[in-house]
Design a protein around this motif. Structure first.
Motif, PDB file in Angstrom:
ATOM      1  N   PRO A 160       0.817  -1.219   0.000  1.00 40.12           N
ATOM      2  CA  PRO A 160       0.000   0.000   0.000  1.00 40.12           C
ATOM      3  C   PRO A 160       0.846   1.264   0.000  1.00 40.12           C
ATOM      4  O   PRO A 160       2.014   1.241   0.404  1.00 40.12           O
ATOM      5  CB  PRO A 160      -0.786  -0.117   1.313  1.00 40.12           C
ATOM      6  CG  PRO A 160       0.125  -0.898   2.214  1.00 40.12           C
ATOM      7  CD  PRO A 160       0.800  -1.895   1.316  1.00 40.12           C
ATOM      8  N   CYS A 161       0.251   2.362  -0.463  1.00 42.56           N
ATOM      9  CA  CYS A 161       0.955   3.645  -0.480  1.00 42.56           C
ATOM     10  C   CYS A 161      -0.038   4.754  -0.126  1.00 42.56           C
ATOM     11  O   CYS A 161      -0.712   5.302  -1.000  1.00 42.56           O
ATOM     12  CB  CYS A 161       1.573   3.900  -1.847  1.00 42.56           C
ATOM     13  SG  CYS A 161       2.616   5.379  -1.908  1.00 42.56           S
ATOM     14  N   PRO A 162      -0.140   5.097   1.168  1.00 40.88           N
ATOM     15  CA  PRO A 162      -1.052   6.167   1.586  1.00 40.88           C
ATOM     16  C   PRO A 162      -0.694   7.496   0.929  1.00 40.88           C
ATOM     17  O   PRO A 162       0.475   7.742   0.607  1.00 40.88           O
ATOM     18  CB  PRO A 162      -0.842   6.241   3.108  1.00 40.88           C
ATOM     19  CG  PRO A 162      -0.216   4.940   3.479  1.00 40.88           C
ATOM     20  CD  PRO A 162       0.595   4.518   2.298  1.00 40.88           C
ATOM     21  N   THR A 163      -1.687   8.346   0.759  1.00 41.96           N
ATOM     22  CA  THR A 163      -1.453   9.647   0.119  1.00 41.96           C
ATOM     23  C   THR A 163      -1.269  10.769   1.127  1.00 41.96           C
ATOM     24  O   THR A 163      -0.904  11.887   0.743  1.00 41.96           O
ATOM     25  CB  THR A 163      -2.625  10.001  -0.813  1.00 41.96           C
ATOM     26  OG1 THR A 163      -3.839  10.028  -0.044  1.00 41.96           O
ATOM     27  CG2 THR A 163      -2.753   8.986  -1.939  1.00 41.96           C
ATOM     28  N   ASP A 164      -1.513  10.496   2.411  1.00 42.71           N
ATOM     29  CA  ASP A 164      -1.432  11.560   3.417  1.00 42.71           C
ATOM     30  C   ASP A 164      -0.677  11.147   4.672  1.00 42.71           C
ATOM     31  O   ASP A 164      -0.754  11.817   5.705  1.00 42.71           O
ATOM     32  CB  ASP A 164      -2.845  12.025   3.796  1.00 42.71           C
ATOM     33  CG  ASP A 164      -3.696  10.893   4.360  1.00 42.71           C
ATOM     34  OD1 ASP A 164      -3.252   9.725   4.314  1.00 42.71           O
ATOM     35  OD2 ASP A 164      -4.813  11.181   4.827  1.00 42.71           O
ATOM     36  N   ALA A 165       0.054  10.039   4.612  1.00 44.28           N
ATOM     37  CA  ALA A 165       0.789   9.535   5.779  1.00 44.28           C
ATOM     38  C   ALA A 165       1.801   8.510   5.276  1.00 44.28           C
ATOM     39  O   ALA A 165       1.908   8.267   4.067  1.00 44.28           O
ATOM     40  CB  ALA A 165      -0.164   8.897   6.788  1.00 44.28           C
ATOM     41  N   THR A 166       2.555   7.929   6.194  1.00 44.92           N
ATOM     42  CA  THR A 166       3.468   6.850   5.825  1.00 44.92           C
ATOM     43  C   THR A 166       3.078   5.580   6.566  1.00 44.92           C
ATOM     44  O   THR A 166       2.513   5.624   7.665  1.00 44.92           O
ATOM     45  CB  THR A 166       4.927   7.190   6.173  1.00 44.92           C
ATOM     46  OG1 THR A 166       5.051   7.425   7.583  1.00 44.92           O
ATOM     47  CG2 THR A 166       5.397   8.410   5.399  1.00 44.92           C
ATOM     48  N   VAL A 167       3.385   4.445   5.949  1.00 49.13           N
ATOM     49  CA  VAL A 167       3.149   3.149   6.573  1.00 49.13           C
ATOM     50  C   VAL A 167       4.456   2.374   6.531  1.00 49.13           C
ATOM     51  O   VAL A 167       5.161   2.376   5.519  1.00 49.13           O
ATOM     52  CB  VAL A 167       2.016   2.374   5.871  1.00 49.13           C
ATOM     53  CG1 VAL A 167       2.342   2.144   4.394  1.00 49.13           C
ATOM     54  CG2 VAL A 167       1.756   1.031   6.565  1.00 49.13           C
ATOM     55  N   TYR A 168       4.803   1.737   7.654  1.00 48.50           N
ATOM     56  CA  TYR A 168       6.058   0.988   7.734  1.00 48.50           C
ATOM     57  C   TYR A 168       5.774  -0.433   8.208  1.00 48.50           C
ATOM     58  O   TYR A 168       4.987  -0.647   9.137  1.00 48.50           O
ATOM     59  CB  TYR A 168       7.035   1.658   8.703  1.00 48.50           C
ATOM     60  CG  TYR A 168       8.282   0.822   8.949  1.00 48.50           C
ATOM     61  CD1 TYR A 168       9.262   0.732   7.975  1.00 48.50           C
ATOM     62  CD2 TYR A 168       8.453   0.123  10.128  1.00 48.50           C
ATOM     63  CE1 TYR A 168      10.400  -0.052   8.168  1.00 48.50           C
ATOM     64  CE2 TYR A 168       9.579  -0.658  10.345  1.00 48.50           C
ATOM     65  CZ  TYR A 168      10.553  -0.744   9.365  1.00 48.50           C
ATOM     66  OH  TYR A 168      11.657  -1.527   9.566  1.00 48.50           O
TER      67      TYR A 168
ATOM     68  N   GLU B 129       4.173  12.784  -5.693  1.00 46.28           N
ATOM     69  CA  GLU B 129       2.918  12.344  -5.072  1.00 46.28           C
ATOM     70  C   GLU B 129       3.113  11.340  -3.942  1.00 46.28           C
ATOM     71  O   GLU B 129       2.241  11.164  -3.107  1.00 46.28           O
ATOM     72  CB  GLU B 129       2.000  11.758  -6.143  1.00 46.28           C
ATOM     73  CG  GLU B 129       1.538  12.787  -7.177  1.00 46.28           C
ATOM     74  CD  GLU B 129       0.617  12.191  -8.210  1.00 46.28           C
ATOM     75  OE1 GLU B 129       0.382  10.957  -8.155  1.00 46.28           O
ATOM     76  OE2 GLU B 129       0.113  12.945  -9.062  1.00 46.28           O
ATOM     77  N   GLY B 130       4.230  10.653  -3.902  1.00 44.04           N
ATOM     78  CA  GLY B 130       4.450   9.666  -2.854  1.00 44.04           C
ATOM     79  C   GLY B 130       5.628   8.774  -3.187  1.00 44.04           C
ATOM     80  O   GLY B 130       6.313   8.978  -4.185  1.00 44.04           O
ATOM     81  N   PHE B 131       5.865   7.758  -2.347  1.00 46.00           N
ATOM     82  CA  PHE B 131       7.015   6.877  -2.561  1.00 46.00           C
ATOM     83  C   PHE B 131       6.739   5.492  -2.016  1.00 46.00           C
ATOM     84  O   PHE B 131       5.882   5.298  -1.146  1.00 46.00           O
ATOM     85  CB  PHE B 131       8.273   7.448  -1.892  1.00 46.00           C
ATOM     86  CG  PHE B 131       8.104   7.732  -0.413  1.00 46.00           C
ATOM     87  CD1 PHE B 131       8.152   6.713   0.523  1.00 46.00           C
ATOM     88  CD2 PHE B 131       7.899   9.026   0.033  1.00 46.00           C
ATOM     89  CE1 PHE B 131       7.993   6.968   1.882  1.00 46.00           C
ATOM     90  CE2 PHE B 131       7.725   9.300   1.392  1.00 46.00           C
ATOM     91  CZ  PHE B 131       7.780   8.268   2.313  1.00 46.00           C
ATOM     92  N   ARG B 132       7.471   4.536  -2.543  1.00 47.54           N
ATOM     93  CA  ARG B 132       7.555   3.195  -1.993  1.00 47.54           C
ATOM     94  C   ARG B 132       9.043   2.870  -1.882  1.00 47.54           C
ATOM     95  O   ARG B 132       9.775   2.995  -2.858  1.00 47.54           O
ATOM     96  CB  ARG B 132       6.860   2.159  -2.879  1.00 47.54           C
ATOM     97  CG  ARG B 132       5.330   2.191  -2.830  1.00 47.54           C
ATOM     98  CD  ARG B 132       4.765   1.073  -3.705  1.00 47.54           C
ATOM     99  NE  ARG B 132       3.336   0.926  -3.550  1.00 47.54           N
ATOM    100  CZ  ARG B 132       2.428   1.578  -4.278  1.00 47.54           C
ATOM    101  NH1 ARG B 132       2.827   2.450  -5.211  1.00 47.54           N
ATOM    102  NH2 ARG B 132       1.141   1.369  -4.085  1.00 47.54           N
TER     103      ARG B 132
END
Length: 215
Positions: free
Chosen positions: A35-43, A153-156
């Motif tokens: 997953p790749c949230p658009t307003d936070a990070t997930v680890y 827009e985001g990252f993985r």
């Protein structure tokens, strides 16, 4: 803040780029399966989908000299410093898109504090394997920021670490200052007072502005 390249000599005291690893399958699986949230990070410290790939053993044998490792990920959207951490052992970052790492050196911690003026920014191109030394303070990756100020827009990012890093914190007797920083297993953390981690009880060790690359 000037954004330098991980290929520059300026990065040599923080880490280096590892050549010779084919991470194309890892990058694709990371893009397709996490997953790749658009307003936070997930680890996630360890992701079975990534750890089943052949690159897992290649990193364990080559980059870590046969030591047990884990492959997880840090995905989402972030432009702020917030905290800095370090581990016993180096970390590998492999992004699917260009990212920026905010880093400093453990030796720059003085009297339990580190000024954010000591922090430097480095761009990591997509698909590059970056080794971050155990003496390098770092935290969540940041979205890339172009010369015109536009934020991606985001990252993985695939995160490789010694096995069980960033899992449940062990119960320890506080013996010295460093014990105050232990935030999770093999994770010593300095938080900025404006960060959510500080609000959760993390040691407040960063002084100065909370760097925000979007500004």
């Amino acid at each position: 803040m000037k954004i330098k390249s991980v290929f520059s000599k300026s990065f040599a005291k923080y880490g280096k780029v590892l050549e010779g690893y084919d991470v194309s399958e890892l990058v694709k699986k990371l893009d397709d399966s996490t997953p790749c949230p658009t307003d936070a990070t997930v680890y996630k410290p360890g992701e079975p989908v990534l750890e089943k790939l052949a690159i897992m053993q290649e990193f364990a044998d080559g980059a870590y000299g046969g030591m047990p490792i884990q492959i997880g990920y840090c995905n989402g959207y972030n432009t702020k410093l917030n905290c800095l951490e370090y581990h016993r052992g180096m970390e590998l970052n492999i992004p699917t898109t260009d990212i920026i790492l905010l880093v400093a050196n453990v030796a720059d911690i003085e009297n339990g504090k580190l000024s954010t003026k000591k922090v430097e920014a480095f761009r990591v191109p997509a698909g590059v394997v970056v080794q971050v030394y155990g003496t390098t303070l770092h935290y969540a990756p940041c979205c890339d920021v172009k010369a015109d100020g536009k934020v991606s827009e985001g990252f993985r990012v695939a995160i490789v670490l010694p096995k069980d890093t960033n899992t449940a914190k062990p119960e320890i007797k506080e013996r010295d200052f460093e014990d105050k920083l232990l935030w999770a297993r093999n994770k010593w953390l300095l938080a900025h007072p404006s960060s959510s981690e500080a609000g959760q009880g993390a040691y407040v060790g960063l002084t100065g502005k909370n760097i925000d690359l979007a500004k």
